[in-house]
Design a protein around this motif. Sequence first.
Motif, mmCIF file in Angstrom:
data_model
loop_
_atom_site.group_PDB
_atom_site.id
_atom_site.type_symbol
_atom_site.label_atom_id
_atom_site.label_comp_id
_atom_site.label_asym_id
_atom_site.label_seq_id
_atom_site.Cartn_x
_atom_site.Cartn_y
_atom_site.Cartn_z
ATOM 1 N N VAL A 95 43.837 40.426 30.478
ATOM 2 C CA VAL A 95 43.525 41.169 29.145
ATOM 3 C C VAL A 95 42.339 41.853 29.058
ATOM 4 N N GLU A 96 41.133 41.100 29.724
ATOM 5 C CA GLU A 96 39.713 41.639 29.879
ATOM 6 C C GLU A 96 39.423 41.164 31.237
ATOM 7 N N SER A 97 38.410 41.821 31.959
ATOM 8 C CA SER A 97 37.929 41.659 33.144
ATOM 9 C C SER A 97 36.488 42.276 33.198
ATOM 10 N N SER A 98 35.564 41.445 33.750
ATOM 11 C CA SER A 98 34.367 42.432 34.085
ATOM 12 C C SER A 98 34.466 42.838 35.452
ATOM 13 N N GLN A 99 35.627 42.609 36.396
ATOM 14 C CA GLN A 99 35.716 43.115 37.602
ATOM 15 C C GLN A 99 36.820 44.472 37.459
ATOM 16 N N SER A 100 36.205 45.494 38.248
ATOM 17 C CA SER A 100 37.352 46.370 38.420
ATOM 18 C C SER A 100 38.601 46.205 39.023
ATOM 19 N N LEU A 101 39.711 46.662 38.742
ATOM 20 C CA LEU A 101 40.995 45.838 39.224
ATOM 21 C C LEU A 101 41.595 47.276 39.786
#
Length: 101
Positions: A95-101
């Motif tokens: 839903v939310e991440s500080s990492q680039s996926l």
Amino acid sequence: MILEVAILQVKAGQTEDFEQSFRQASQIISGMKGYISHELQCYLEVDNQYILLVRWQTLADHTEGFRGSAEYQEWKQLLHHYYDPFPTVHHYKTVESSQSL
């Protein structure tokens, strides 16, 4: 991306054998269609407990592709006898991440 999460309770006295078998099993899963990556981590405060995190491109890559494959039968033979109780597997999407996926 789908994150598969399984908490693995390994039978007492079998953690070294489990980890060795898991190294073999890692070669199986890493060759499957839709596989992205995985991590096996041991729980520091609870003996014999691990968490398995596997990233798949789609839910079907895990539930239909991997679990329906001959490779999964080999995976089961290598690992399933170590668990007590048998793990429950959950699937998550970001839903939310500080990492680039």
